[in-house]
Design an enzyme around this catalytic site. Structure first.
Site, PDB file in Angstrom:
ATOM      1  N   ASP A 177       0.760  -1.337  -0.070  1.00  0.00           N
ATOM      2  CA  ASP A 177       0.006   0.137   0.045  1.00  0.00           C
ATOM      3  C   ASP A 177       0.794   1.330  -0.062  1.00  0.00           C
ATOM      4  OD1 ASP A 177      -2.149   1.695   0.362  1.00  0.00           O
ATOM      5  OD2 ASP A 177      -3.385   0.040   1.500  1.00  0.00           O
TER       6      ASP A 177
ATOM      7  N   GLY B 187      -3.062   4.296  -8.402  1.00  0.00           N
ATOM      8  CA  GLY B 187      -2.929   4.882  -9.662  1.00  0.00           C
ATOM      9  C   GLY B 187      -2.062   6.146  -9.647  1.00  0.00           C
TER      10      GLY B 187
ATOM     11  N   ASP C  65     -10.073   2.969  -3.701  1.00  0.00           N
ATOM     12  CA  ASP C  65     -10.895   1.782  -3.180  1.00  0.00           C
ATOM     13  C   ASP C  65     -12.111   1.500  -3.754  1.00  0.00           C
ATOM     14  OD1 ASP C  65      -8.693   1.537  -1.644  1.00  0.00           O
ATOM     15  OD2 ASP C  65      -9.982   1.423   0.473  1.00  0.00           O
TER      16      ASP C  65
HETATM   17  C1  GAL Z   1      -6.329   0.814   1.437  1.00  0.00           C
HETATM   18  C2  GAL Z   1      -6.491  -0.133   0.160  1.00  0.00           C
HETATM   19  C3  GAL Z   1      -7.514  -1.387   0.502  1.00  0.00           C
HETATM   20  C4  GAL Z   1      -7.116  -1.799   1.761  1.00  0.00           C
HETATM   21  C5  GAL Z   1      -6.993  -1.286   2.802  1.00  0.00           C
HETATM   22  C6  GAL Z   1      -6.148  -1.702   4.186  1.00  0.00           C
HETATM   23  O1  GAL Z   1      -5.596   1.551   1.175  1.00  0.00           O
HETATM   24  O2  GAL Z   1      -6.725   0.385  -1.077  1.00  0.00           O
HETATM   25  O3  GAL Z   1      -7.630  -2.118  -0.470  1.00  0.00           O
HETATM   26  O4  GAL Z   1      -5.916  -2.629   1.567  1.00  0.00           O
HETATM   27  O5  GAL Z   1      -5.821  -0.016   2.503  1.00  0.00           O
HETATM   28  O6  GAL Z   1      -6.142  -0.682   5.179  1.00  0.00           O
END
Ligand code: GAL
Length: 656
Positions: free
Chosen positions: A404, A447, A468
């Site tokens: 992430d 992205g 998300d």
């Molecule tokens: C977001 C990510 C999600 C999930 C989440 C976990 O940034 O896009 O898919 O992994 O973090 O905290």
């Protein structure tokens, strides 16, 4: 006579005048206004204060939060819509949104990105003759934090039918995928990449009654097949291509299928498939849940159509005590031991044991971390421990890392130059490549910096192309079309990732609440799978496996549809626009045929025509209905089909 005519005209004029009235947006039924956070507010802001934009207070209007969609039926009765739009003064400083108005699917107004403190913009659109209206507030591409968007002073000038909030017509679940027969059917990719000398694991996905006997002709000497489970293990042979012929046999019959094994540098020659816990269980994930997930993939037959990664997302590490987030006490603890080794939380007592458990079933194990000091949910990140963590993940036996961005953003200059944005991914990409096992690398940075242009070069096999998707579930068509804009960058081993399949039972995207039936209609759930297959997007189901029903399995487990996703060419379909909300998706397949999606993003059914000139073929063509797995005959110039509201009909065109 003249007088009579005059009187008639005067009366008609008077009645037109009398019919024009104002209908305020805030008087509409808000049940169908979907927004990603909180509830829409009538005549007040999301913070329950007077609607205020750049110091100007408005008496009437709606306070909403991005991403929000409000569908309204006008039935050609409305003349204009006017409003003053902007971010509410009471929101935090980092919000930014775009207000959009869509008339019959066509954008008739866009505010451009707006920030807090910016004066309201006036929306004034002519809606004569329009049937449906959508009012959207999107996140301006930077996430939804503090995106409190106001539709102030918002009203319709109405001369006919009154505007009413659109309520999605209920639809009963229906099954398209025929039941698999007792005889073996071998599924899975036709081509599979692995790195020389690394541990190898491949389970031949095969439908049909067990017991079954497997044979793999052409298997290199470094590999062995368990003839009863169909699991191939060993070490990947030296660099080169190996043509295997897989056979599965049971009392009801026999099936054969080629598999090209490519020993080289490229992993994920076809899009990854599997399950990820995030949108079902968020910070409730446990080791037990992950083991059960592996068992359920086998028990339900999902593994037999190719779902093979079992991936833990965030929240498996430790967090700090935090009065606001209140993490589960069993997830609070030191991030690392004295030697700097990352410590999983108490719900994950044995990470190696967990990976072994998953591997013993022929499946692969994935996990998640962030390059920042903490993950998005506030758990230990990899910052300054990247090499230790990569080594540890490999030592435990994991096969996949989702990386992430969260909290890394606090360490970089803003706006962030491209090389700074790439740095943590380049570092982890290099580290993963140095491990003695194949580890697929998924970049989850939404992205930024046009990641599709450089994700592969820094070692990634897939990258999220947007934020998300849980926040935009009712916009799957729009999300897909946006993802397709990056189609030229996609190729085997390098996949655009528009996020997970969130169908069946999923939780609220903010991580609150237990999984509930998602608010997509059955048709929209089929569309989700169709669009992701036509785009060759990674197929990670992220709903609740424990609540899988016949319908959800029917959507997830159609081998003909999945074969389109797993096609060795790895092409993302191109769009042929037929009108604003109706389009074809056309995808070249390796066998010379085309997969075509007849797509209807409208609120009503429509007949969609796939002309051979648009598909790129000529002359008589065989057409197969992929969902129903049925030949439909040959067609000379086009194929036409009624497509349900927000539906996709998926066909294959051309004899294989
Ligand atoms: C977001 C990510 C999600 C999930 C989440 C976990 O940034 O896009 O898919 O992994 O973090 O905290």
């Amino acid at each position: 006579m003249k007088r009579l005519l005059f009187t008639t005209l005067a009366l008609a004029f008077a009645s037109t005048l009398a019919a024009v009235e104002t209908v305020w947006l805030d008087t509409l039924d808000l049940q169908s206004l979907h927004q990603s956070w909180g509830h829409p507010q009538i005549n007040r802001s999301m913070r329950e204060k007077p609607l205020t934009i750049a110091g100007q207070v408005y008496e009437r209007g709606l306070g909403t939060h991005a991403t929000s969609t409000f569908r309204i039926l006008l039935n050609r009765g409305t003349e204009r819509f006017t409003a003053s739009v902007g971010l509410d003064d009471a929101a935090g400083t980092d919000g930014s949104v775009v207000f959009q108005v869509l008339a019959d699917g066509k954008r008739v107004y866009s505010s451009g990105a707006m920030k807090r403190g910016q004066a309201a913009k006036l929306v004034d659109v002519d809606l004569r003759g329009v049937r449906t209206l959508q009012l959207l507030v999107t996140d301006a591409g930077d996430g939804i934090t503090n995106d409190h968007g106001n539709w102030a002073d918002a009203r319709f000038t109405v001369s006919g039918a009154k505007p009413i909030a659109y309520v999605v017509p209920p639809e009963a679940p229906y099954l398209l995928t025929p039941k698999a027969g007792p005889a073996p059917r071998i599924n899975g990719p036709l081509v599979y990449g692995a790195r020389p000398g690394h541990p190898f694991l491949y389970r031949i996905p095969t439908q049909g009654t067990r017991p079954m006997m497997f044979v793999a002709a052409g298997l290199p000497a470094t590999l062995k097949l368990d003839p009863t489970t169909g699991i191939i293990t060993g070490l990947t042979p030296p660099r080169g291509e190996y043509a295997l012929t897989l056979t599965a046999k049971n009392g009801a019959g026999q099936a054969t299928r080629p598999l090209k094994l490519v020993s080289g540098d490229t992993l994920s020659l076809t899009p990854q498939m599997g399950w990820n816990h995030w949108y079902a269980h968020y910070n409730r994930v446990t080791d037990v849940m992950m083991r059960e997930a592996a068992d359920i993939l086998l028990r339900t037959g999902m593994a037999e159509v190719g779902y093979d990664y079992v991936n833990i997302d965030d929240c498996w590490m430790n967090a700090e005590a935090d009065a606001k987030r209140k993490p589960d006490p069993l997830r609070i603890g030191p991030f690392r031991d004295a030697a700097g080794r990352l410590r999983p939380n108490q719900h994950f007592p044995d990470m190696k044991g967990l990976a072994d458990y998953i591997h013993a079933r022929g499946l692969k194990a994935g996990l998640y971390t962030s390059p920042g000091p903490k993950t998005c949910a506030g758990f230990a990140g990899a910052y300054q421990h990247e090499a230790d963590d990569a080594r540890l993940f490999a030592e435990w036996g994991f096969d996949f890392l989702k990386y992430d961005w969260c909290t890394y953003g606090t360490l970089v200059t803003k706006p962030t130059p491209l090389d700074e944005m790439q740095k943590p991914y380049r570092l982890m990409g290099d580290l993963l490549r140095q491990q003695p096992r194949d580890m697929v690398f998924n970049l989850c940075q939404y992205g930024m910096g046009d990641v599709w242009q450089w994700g592969a070069e820094i070692g990634g096999q897939s990258w999220r192309t947007a934020g998300d998707l849980g926040f935009e579930l009712d916009r799957i068509f729009e999300v897909a079309l946006k993802n397709i804009e990056h189609r030229d960058w996609q190729k085997p081993g390098a996949w655009n990732d528009p996020d997970y399949l969130q169908i069946g039972y999923v939780g609220n995207a903010r991580g609150e609440g237990l999984p509930e039936p998602c608010n997509l209609t059955p048709t929209e759930q089929y569309s989700f799978m169709s669009l992701w297959s036509l785009m060759s997007s990674p197929l990670f189901f992220s709903g609740d496996l424990a609540k899988l029903d016949d319908f959800t399995l029917n959507v997830l487990c159609n081998p003909d549809v999945i074969a389109v996703n797993q096609d060795p060419l790895g092409q993302c379909a191109r769009v042929v626009k037929l009108d604003d909300e109706v389009f074809l998706l056309v995808k070249d397949l390796a066998d010379g045929t085309k997969a075509v999606g007849l797509c209807n993003a409208r609120e009503a059914p429509v007949t969609v025509t796939a002309k051979w000139t648009d598909v790129g073929v000529s002359g008589k063509q065989a057409v197969r209905d992929l969902w129903r797995q049925k030949e439909l005959g040959t067609f000379a110039t086009e194929f036409k089909s009624e497509v349900r509201r927000r539906g996709v009909v998926m066909i294959k065109v051309g004899a294989p």
